[in-house]
Design a protein around this motif. Structure first.
Motif, short mmCIF file in Angstrom:
data_model
loop_
_atom_site.label_atom_id
_atom_site.label_comp_id
_atom_site.label_asym_id
_atom_site.label_seq_id
_atom_site.Cartn_x
_atom_site.Cartn_y
_atom_site.Cartn_z
N MET A 145 0.83 -1.21 0.00
CA MET A 145 0.00 0.00 0.00
C MET A 145 0.87 1.25 0.00
O MET A 145 0.60 2.22 -0.73
N LEU A 146 1.91 1.23 0.83
CA LEU A 146 2.80 2.40 0.92
C LEU A 146 3.53 2.64 -0.39
O LEU A 146 3.66 3.79 -0.83
N ALA A 147 4.01 1.58 -1.02
CA ALA A 147 4.71 1.73 -2.30
C ALA A 147 3.79 2.32 -3.36
O ALA A 147 4.18 3.20 -4.14
N LEU A 148 2.54 1.85 -3.40
CA LEU A 148 1.58 2.37 -4.37
C LEU A 148 1.21 3.82 -4.05
O LEU A 148 1.16 4.67 -4.95
N ALA A 149 0.96 4.11 -2.78
CA ALA A 149 0.60 5.48 -2.38
C ALA A 149 1.72 6.45 -2.72
O ALA A 149 1.48 7.57 -3.21
N ARG A 150 2.95 6.05 -2.48
CA ARG A 150 4.09 6.93 -2.76
C ARG A 150 4.19 7.19 -4.26
O ARG A 150 4.49 8.32 -4.69
N ALA A 151 3.95 6.17 -5.08
CA ALA A 151 3.97 6.36 -6.53
C ALA A 151 2.86 7.31 -6.98
O ALA A 151 3.07 8.18 -7.82
N LEU A 152 1.66 7.16 -6.41
CA LEU A 152 0.54 8.02 -6.78
C LEU A 152 0.78 9.47 -6.40
O LEU A 152 0.30 10.39 -7.07
N LEU A 153 1.53 9.68 -5.32
CA LEU A 153 1.83 11.05 -4.90
C LEU A 153 2.64 11.82 -5.93
O LEU A 153 2.60 13.04 -5.97
#
Length: 238
Positions: A145-153
């Motif tokens: 989740m964190l890896a995906l959220a960071r990419a979306l940011l």
């Protein structure tokens, strides 16, 4: 014009046979495309080459019509391309909040960055509860989740995802893929999703592309691909 396309793309290691051989692929803006195939089909190699992490022997990579073939990974990120690699890559020494703020550092001014981070916490409530926790203490699902959220940011135009559900529990997988589908529908994000979880990938994609030995053997609407038992048995193992 495709959001992302390959023309005659050939990728290989050293003097060996190519892993990807003359591949042509176009992904429309706002589409979610599932990239499928058995282990060794070339999915990860293709994503890494698109992100600039593997050299290209021949062919071109285009992002919105712009030729990125010889551009660095950093240039590709700044042009709107983001990769979430297999393995839940987060900075394990940093907290959840620090990882997220790092992801939006160059795309947002301070006030906008805070709002963008807050939006990620809304999308991923488990991260909100662990915002002060170091990355190495997170579960596999929380790291993904964190890896995906960071990419979306980073507000990419095109997001490449390599096996995001690998090793995750079914509930975590369903949540992750659901957020991906909703985000793409709401923002117009273009997604190329490499997955071994064929059923999950086809449930969020409009289209499926099947690789075998570095070549495209099927490119169909997701529903049609899921409904073809001969193709599924031959190349996808179910």
């Amino acid at each position: 014009m495709s959001a992302l396309s390959c023309e005659g793309l050939t990728i290989g290691y050293g003097d060996g046979a190519p892993v990807i051989d003359g591949l042509d692929l176009g992904i429309a803006e706002g589409a979610v495309v599932a990239l499928l195939g058995a282990n060794g089909a070339g999915k990860t190699t293709l994503l890494r080459a698109l992100a600039g992490l593997e050299p290209v022997r021949d062919g071109r990579i285009l992002l919105g019509g712009r030729d990125l073939t010889d551009r660095s990974t950093e240039d590709r990120v700044r042009s709107g391309l983001a990769l979430v690699p297999e393995g839940r890559s987060v900075v394990v020494e940093l907290t959840v909040d620090e990882n997220l703020r790092l992801g939006g550092l160059w795309r947002h001014k301070s006030k906008a960055r805070k709002a963008a981070v807050a939006q990620m916490y809304e999308l991923f409530p488990p991260l909100e509860r662990r915002r002060g926790a170091a990355g190495h203490t997170l579960s596999g699902g929380e790291r993904q989740m964190l890896a995906l959220a960071r990419a979306l940011l980073a507000r990419p135009e095109v997001l490449l995802l390599d096996e995001p559900s690998l090793g995750l529990a079914p509930k975590a997988t369903a949540h992750l893929l659901g957020v991906l589908r909703e985000t793409a529908a709401r923002t117009g994000l273009t997604v190329l999703l490499a997955e071994q979880n064929v059923t999950g990938a086809l449930s969020v994609a409009q289209r499926g592309v099947v690789l075998s030995l570095g070549s495209v053997v099927a490119d169909r609407p997701a529903a049609a691909l899921a409904a073809d038992p001969a193709l599924r048995h031959a190349y996808l193992g179910f």
